[in-house]
Motif scaffolding. Structure first.
Motif, PDB file in Angstrom:
ATOM      1  N   SER A  96      31.906 -44.211  54.589  1.00  0.00           N
ATOM      2  CA  SER A  96      30.562 -43.630  54.416  1.00  0.00           C
ATOM      3  C   SER A  96      29.472 -44.660  54.681  1.00  0.00           C
ATOM      4  N   LYS A 153      18.418 -42.549  54.300  1.00  0.00           N
ATOM      5  CA  LYS A 153      18.515 -41.118  54.574  1.00  0.00           C
ATOM      6  C   LYS A 153      19.935 -40.725  54.982  1.00  0.00           C
ATOM      7  N   ASP A 184      22.755 -42.117  53.913  1.00  0.00           N
ATOM      8  CA  ASP A 184      23.776 -42.341  52.886  1.00  0.00           C
ATOM      9  C   ASP A 184      24.465 -41.048  52.456  1.00  0.00           C
ATOM     10  N   LYS A 185      23.691 -40.006  52.156  1.00  0.00           N
ATOM     11  CA  LYS A 185      24.258 -38.742  51.709  1.00  0.00           C
ATOM     12  C   LYS A 185      25.019 -38.051  52.828  1.00  0.00           C
ATOM     13  N   GLU A 220      28.552 -39.287  53.403  1.00  0.00           N
ATOM     14  CA  GLU A 220      29.531 -38.921  52.386  1.00  0.00           C
ATOM     15  C   GLU A 220      30.128 -37.537  52.632  1.00  0.00           C
ATOM     16  N   SER A 221      29.572 -36.779  53.569  1.00  0.00           N
ATOM     17  CA  SER A 221      30.044 -35.428  53.855  1.00  0.00           C
ATOM     18  C   SER A 221      31.417 -35.454  54.522  1.00  0.00           C
TER      19      SER A 221
END
Length: 403
Positions: free
Chosen positions: A310, A360, A362-363, A366-367
């Protein structure tokens, strides 16, 4: 239960357990009640399995009536005895089904270099012929029988109308590791009740494979056994497709859709994978350029490991694109990353980083499903491909593969 290959007119199948694998089914048979137009593409690895060598010969006349596949043993690098085993598979299938031996295409998957268990395979063929069925469960049994390190069966189905006549098309596939088809270990078998000439079928299959199975990667290794085969038996009753008209285009579009569906299932089951990544290249001078960029970036171990962790290390993506062997102006390059095509985050615009972008991303990183879009801004051609990440579990699985 979803529709599968048994919902295609004139096809029956079965999946048997013959003892190559301790518990799972390991022999699949798919049979057309009538001779079918057929085509197949194979691995480009110069070290290829004995069934690949034999099936290349059998497919030359553009006709087939049966696919027979064993799993658990690749029958590759097995010498004279291995070829004798492949020939025996074809001969026994032909004898039991009362069809010409040239109408049988054989395939194998599993461990390379192990002696081929010919008698077990032949017993499995004889058993499967007596149990051939058009019931839905038979299609699922066949799909499960071709698996090796896969964690789930890969099936697909589509239907469409040609001149008001419903056409059915279904397929099964396997693949989890050793995936970097170049026509990995990947196999796919597709059946349809459409009537189409062997010549056009061959061209359609090659086009569809180039846009699907040849655009996926797990680990960059091209197998000795890769094969995609298709039979079309004409049982739908449509007027035979003999030229590249609107009906051919419709058939090709549905074949591409089915192949892409199966290809993405393979990637989603990549050995040890935790994420499915869709790679897109736009604005290339040629479609071949776009494909080269997609395949190079998707096959980068540094990109794969960053995605597994990630880590929004987009520099690795750009570096991989730059070594794809494609002539483009790096100062014109745009990069976007996200989880949906309608909500991609711009990372680079004309090679200039967007301020504060790493936070921005980072999230997004993680997907479990990520889209990477590279716009070269050099032309109008594009390509899409799919890949998995590179995890600790992948290393463990392949470090212990024979033990």
């Amino acid at each position: 239960m979803l529709k599968n290959i048994t919902h295609v007119r004139g096809f029956t199948c079965w999946g048997a357990h013959m003892g190559i694998k301790s518990k799972r089914r390991d022999l699949a048979l798919i049979y057309s009640e009538v001779p079918a137009s057929a085509a197949a593409v194979f691995t480009k690895n110069v070290v290829c399995a004995e069934p690949v060598k034999l099936s290349r010969k059998h497919i030359k006349n553009g006709k087939a009536q049966a696919f027979v596949i064993n799993s658990g043993n690749a029958n590759a690098c097995t010498g004279k005895k291995g070829m004798e085993g492949a020939v025996a598979m074809a001969n026994t299938t032909a004898k039991e089904l009362k069809i010409p031996v040239e109408s049988v295409l054989v395939a194998s998957t599993g461990l390379i270099g192990e002696p081929f268990p010919t008698e077990k395979v032949l017993n499995g063929i004889r058993e499967s012929v007596t149990k051939l069925s058009s019931r839905e469960i038979a299609g699922s049994l066949a799909a499960n029988a071709i698996l090796t390190t896969d964690t789930f069966a890969k099936e697909g189905f589509t239907s469409f109308k040609v001149d008001g006549i419903e056409i059915n098309m279904g397929g099964i596939a396997k693949g989890s590791g050793m995936i970097h088809p170049n026509m990995g270990t990947m196999l796919a078998f597709i059946v349809s009740d459409i009537a189409i000439t062997p010549k056009l079928l061959d061209e359609a299959l090659r086009t569809a494979v180039d846009k699907s199975f040849n655009m996926i990667t797990v680990d960059g290794d091209t197998s000795t056994n890769d094969m995609v085969g298709i039979m079309c038996n004409g049982k739908a009753g449509n007027e035979e497709i003999t030229e590249k008209d609107a009906n051919y285009d419709l058939f090709l579009a549905n074949l591409e859709k089915l192949c892409s569906h199966l290809a993405k299932l393979i990637i989603s089951d990549g050995e040890g994978s935790t994420k499915l990544i869709e790679y897109r290249t736009e604005g290339a001078k040629t479609e071949e350029d776009a494909r080269k960029v997609v395949r190079t970036v998707s096959n980068s171990n540094l990109v794969k490991t960053a995605i597994f962790g990630s880590d929004p290390n987009w520099g690795r993506i750009i570096a991989a694109a730059g070594r794809a062997g494609v002539d483009f102006d790096p100062e014109q390059l745009d990069l976007y990353i996200g989880t949906k095509m309608n909500n991609l985050i711009p990372v680079l615009e004309k090679s200039q980083p967007i301020d504060g972008i790493r936070k921005k991303l980072d999230k997004v990183m993680e997907s479990s499903n990520i889209i990477i879009l590279i716009d070269l801004n050099q032309g109008k051609s594009e390509a899409v491909g799919w890949g998995s990440d590179f995890s600790y579990e992948y290393v463990r699985i392949n470090a212990e593969y024979t033990t």
